[in-house]
Design a protein around this motif. Structure first.
Motif, PDB file in Angstrom:
ATOM      1  N   GLN A  93      12.016   6.259  12.012  1.00  0.00           N
ATOM      2  CA  GLN A  93      13.199   6.976  12.506  1.00  0.00           C
ATOM      3  C   GLN A  93      14.419   6.462  11.766  1.00  0.00           C
ATOM      4  N   MET A  94      15.256   7.386  11.296  1.00  0.00           N
ATOM      5  CA  MET A  94      16.464   6.975  10.592  1.00  0.00           C
ATOM      6  C   MET A  94      17.596   7.917  11.004  1.00  0.00           C
ATOM      7  N   ASP A  95      18.767   7.395  11.316  1.00  0.00           N
ATOM      8  CA  ASP A  95      19.867   8.242  11.771  1.00  0.00           C
ATOM      9  C   ASP A  95      20.402   9.159  10.676  1.00  0.00           C
ATOM     10  N   GLY A  96      20.937  10.291  11.078  1.00  0.00           N
ATOM     11  CA  GLY A  96      21.461  11.251  10.123  1.00  0.00           C
ATOM     12  C   GLY A  96      22.922  11.036   9.779  1.00  0.00           C
ATOM     13  N   ASP A  97      23.504   9.926  10.268  1.00  0.00           N
ATOM     14  CA  ASP A  97      24.944   9.751  10.060  1.00  0.00           C
ATOM     15  C   ASP A  97      25.287   8.714   8.990  1.00  0.00           C
ATOM     16  N   GLY A  98      24.284   8.155   8.341  1.00  0.00           N
ATOM     17  CA  GLY A  98      24.566   7.217   7.262  1.00  0.00           C
ATOM     18  C   GLY A  98      24.661   5.771   7.675  1.00  0.00           C
ATOM     19  N   GLN A  99      24.419   5.461   8.965  1.00  0.00           N
ATOM     20  CA  GLN A  99      24.509   4.064   9.387  1.00  0.00           C
ATOM     21  C   GLN A  99      23.320   3.241   8.911  1.00  0.00           C
ATOM     22  N   HIS A 100      22.216   3.930   8.638  1.00  0.00           N
ATOM     23  CA  HIS A 100      21.009   3.212   8.237  1.00  0.00           C
ATOM     24  C   HIS A 100      20.819   3.290   6.728  1.00  0.00           C
ATOM     25  N   ASP A 101      20.539   2.144   6.107  1.00  0.00           N
ATOM     26  CA  ASP A 101      20.356   2.074   4.661  1.00  0.00           C
ATOM     27  C   ASP A 101      18.864   2.154   4.340  1.00  0.00           C
ATOM     28  N   PRO A 102      18.447   3.162   3.573  1.00  0.00           N
ATOM     29  CA  PRO A 102      17.022   3.347   3.262  1.00  0.00           C
ATOM     30  C   PRO A 102      16.396   2.162   2.527  1.00  0.00           C
ATOM     31  N   GLU A 103      17.247   1.328   1.912  1.00  0.00           N
ATOM     32  CA  GLU A 103      16.849   0.068   1.295  1.00  0.00           C
ATOM     33  C   GLU A 103      15.885  -0.733   2.176  1.00  0.00           C
ATOM     34  N   TYR A 104      16.104  -0.681   3.501  1.00  0.00           N
ATOM     35  CA  TYR A 104      15.342  -1.515   4.427  1.00  0.00           C
ATOM     36  C   TYR A 104      14.034  -0.909   4.903  1.00  0.00           C
ATOM     37  N   ILE A 105      13.787   0.342   4.514  1.00  0.00           N
ATOM     38  CA  ILE A 105      12.576   0.993   5.024  1.00  0.00           C
ATOM     39  C   ILE A 105      11.324   0.210   4.635  1.00  0.00           C
ATOM     40  N   LYS A 106      11.299  -0.264   3.376  1.00  0.00           N
ATOM     41  CA  LYS A 106      10.090  -0.983   2.971  1.00  0.00           C
ATOM     42  C   LYS A 106       9.873  -2.249   3.808  1.00  0.00           C
ATOM     43  N   ASP A 107      10.977  -2.895   4.246  1.00  0.00           N
ATOM     44  CA  ASP A 107      10.841  -4.067   5.124  1.00  0.00           C
ATOM     45  C   ASP A 107      10.271  -3.663   6.472  1.00  0.00           C
ATOM     46  N   LEU A 108      10.761  -2.535   6.980  1.00  0.00           N
ATOM     47  CA  LEU A 108      10.297  -2.076   8.285  1.00  0.00           C
ATOM     48  C   LEU A 108       8.808  -1.782   8.278  1.00  0.00           C
ATOM     49  N   ILE A 109       8.326  -1.159   7.184  1.00  0.00           N
ATOM     50  CA  ILE A 109       6.925  -0.742   7.222  1.00  0.00           C
ATOM     51  C   ILE A 109       5.941  -1.796   6.742  1.00  0.00           C
ATOM     52  N   SER A 110       6.454  -2.889   6.177  1.00  0.00           N
ATOM     53  CA  SER A 110       5.496  -3.865   5.638  1.00  0.00           C
ATOM     54  C   SER A 110       4.608  -4.462   6.724  1.00  0.00           C
ATOM     55  N   ALA A 111       5.190  -4.780   7.907  1.00  0.00           N
ATOM     56  CA  ALA A 111       4.362  -5.349   8.977  1.00  0.00           C
ATOM     57  C   ALA A 111       3.341  -4.333   9.482  1.00  0.00           C
ATOM     58  N   ILE A 112       3.689  -3.052   9.400  1.00  0.00           N
ATOM     59  CA  ILE A 112       2.771  -2.017   9.867  1.00  0.00           C
ATOM     60  C   ILE A 112       1.626  -1.853   8.865  1.00  0.00           C
ATOM     61  N   GLU A 113       1.981  -1.943   7.583  1.00  0.00           N
ATOM     62  CA  GLU A 113       0.950  -1.858   6.544  1.00  0.00           C
ATOM     63  C   GLU A 113      -0.091  -2.951   6.715  1.00  0.00           C
ATOM     64  N   LYS A 114       0.402  -4.162   7.039  1.00  0.00           N
ATOM     65  CA  LYS A 114      -0.500  -5.308   7.194  1.00  0.00           C
ATOM     66  C   LYS A 114      -1.149  -5.334   8.580  1.00  0.00           C
ATOM     67  N   ASP A 115      -0.806  -4.357   9.420  1.00  0.00           N
ATOM     68  CA  ASP A 115      -1.298  -4.285  10.798  1.00  0.00           C
ATOM     69  C   ASP A 115      -0.934  -5.539  11.596  1.00  0.00           C
ATOM     70  N   ASP A 116       0.255  -6.092  11.322  1.00  0.00           N
ATOM     71  CA  ASP A 116       0.733  -7.217  12.119  1.00  0.00           C
ATOM     72  C   ASP A 116       1.505  -6.726  13.338  1.00  0.00           C
ATOM     73  N   ALA A 117       1.965  -5.486  13.263  1.00  0.00           N
ATOM     74  CA  ALA A 117       2.724  -4.931  14.388  1.00  0.00           C
ATOM     75  C   ALA A 117       2.457  -3.436  14.469  1.00  0.00           C
ATOM     76  N   ASP A 118       2.623  -2.875  15.679  1.00  0.00           N
ATOM     77  CA  ASP A 118       2.476  -1.430  15.850  1.00  0.00           C
ATOM     78  C   ASP A 118       3.811  -0.737  15.667  1.00  0.00           C
ATOM     79  N   ILE A 119       4.877  -1.439  16.074  1.00  0.00           N
ATOM     80  CA  ILE A 119       6.219  -0.871  15.990  1.00  0.00           C
ATOM     81  C   ILE A 119       7.157  -1.945  15.456  1.00  0.00           C
ATOM     82  N   VAL A 120       8.021  -1.572  14.515  1.00  0.00           N
ATOM     83  CA  VAL A 120       8.983  -2.536  13.989  1.00  0.00           C
ATOM     84  C   VAL A 120      10.386  -1.980  14.185  1.00  0.00           C
TER      85      VAL A 120
END
Lengths: 119, 234
Positions: free
Chosen positions: B84-111
């Protein structure tokens, strides 16, 4: 108010509360609309435990009998609930109308596309 | 891992082009979908003109209904991960890869992307921070999830919870409640530091008056979630 009456009312309120909570748990009620029933049950509970409150309000307003005040209060409450339900129904009516229109327009666009595709 | 970025948008004509352009530029490998929540401004026109992948809702459903639409789309199209990412520009897509890395490794269900871990960037007002702290504590007691930034809309979710959210997502002020309900269902929820920016254009959807209603409504919803879903984590 005599004790037996107060205890019977308490049981009645608890049954009512259990009903509301069960309907919530079954997802028959959504939280947004269940709140008014839940809050009113809490209020009734308070009035039952402290009947002095309602006696005081009734006599201050000039009621001959406390029972009359209780009836009027409950009638007002029911009226407010009915009014809010009317409002909810009206909004849903408009939403449904719009959905019908959108679905119908979509269907007709699909039919048009099918005609061109299957030529 | 097939990933979808869900971008809810209501009256974001000023921001939506820059938000999507930045996303495409920094993260071209992810799919995205913009949920246009029956905007009354030129958002819809802009989305068509720029050919952005989007869904136009024929009625305004609010942020909850909008985001849930994104989850249903993610489910239908077999995505492994949704962000989920806001449509108003408050969220920087730069961080998406950080958010999904734990999910890729199955360390977390939600980050959850949290402003309050490294405490940099836009921290929002002190009133809001107090409210957030209160909700964070409440959620910890009710569901066990230990999350600092419970209102953050910048979060990544795995396949199992894409399905869960597509069926269970609150209509208004859904973010904290979504943490509680997922946690009660057994989700492993972790946090990851992000830096958020201040809103550049348009108006926020939460006014000061609404904040009080928000606190009450969310607190009650969290308590009821605990009651309805019980304390048994699978």
């Amino acid at each position: 108010m005599n004790l037996i009456l107060r205890i019977s009312l308490l049981i009645g309120i608890l049954v009512y509360l259990a009903l509301v909570l069960t309907l919530l748990k079954k997802k028959t009620f959504i939280l947004k609309y269940a709140l008014i029933w839940f809050i009113s049950a809490m209020l009734l509970l308070i009035l039952d435990i402290f009947p002095g409150i309602i006696s005081f309000v009734a006599s201050s307003l000039g009621f001959q009998l406390t029972a009359n005040a209780i009836f009027i209060l409950i009638i007002f409450f029911i009226l407010l609930v009915l009014i809010s339900l009317t409002s909810i129904v009206s909004i849903q009516h408009n939403d449904i109308k719009r959905l019908v229109q959108s679905a119908s327009i979509l269907q007709s666009e699909i039919d048009e596309l099918k005609k061109t595709y299957y030529r | 891992m097939k990933t979808l970025i869900i971008i809810p948008a209501y009256n974001e004509q000023d921001n939506i082009v820059s938000v999507v352009s930045e996303l495409k530029e920094k993260c071209p490998e992810y799919d995205y979908v913009i949920i246009n929540d029956c905007s009354t401004d030129k958002t819809g026109e802009i989305l068509d003109r720029e050919n952005f992948n989007h869904i136009d809702l024929c009625l305004n459903l609010g942020i909850g209904g909008g985001v849930q639409t994104g989850y249903r789309y993610a489910l239908r199209n077999g995505y492994d991960c949704a962000v989920q990412m806001d449509g108003d520009g408050q969220h920087d897509p730069e961080y998406i890869k950080d958010l999904i890395s734990a999910i890729e490794k199955d360390d977390a269900d939600i980050v959850i992307g949290s402003r309050f871990i490294s405490k940099e960037g836009f921290q929002s007002s002190s009133m809001r921070r107090f409210g957030i702290k209160f909700l964070s504590t409440l959620i910890r007691f009710a569901s066990g999830a230990e999350i600092k930034d419970v209102t953050s809309g910048f979060r990544a979710v795995n396949k199992k919870y894409i399905k869960f959210y597509s069926e269970n997502y609150a209509d208004d002020y859904p973010e904290p409640e979504a943490i509680a309900t997922a946690s009660l269902k057994g989700a492993r929820i972790s946090e990851c530091p992000v830096i958020m920016r201040e809103r550049t254009g348009g108006v926020s959807s939460i006014s000061p008056f609404k904040s009080v209603y928000y606190m009450l409504k969310v607190s009650l919803a969290i308590l009821f979630a605990r009651f309805i879903m019980g304390g048994d984590k699978k």
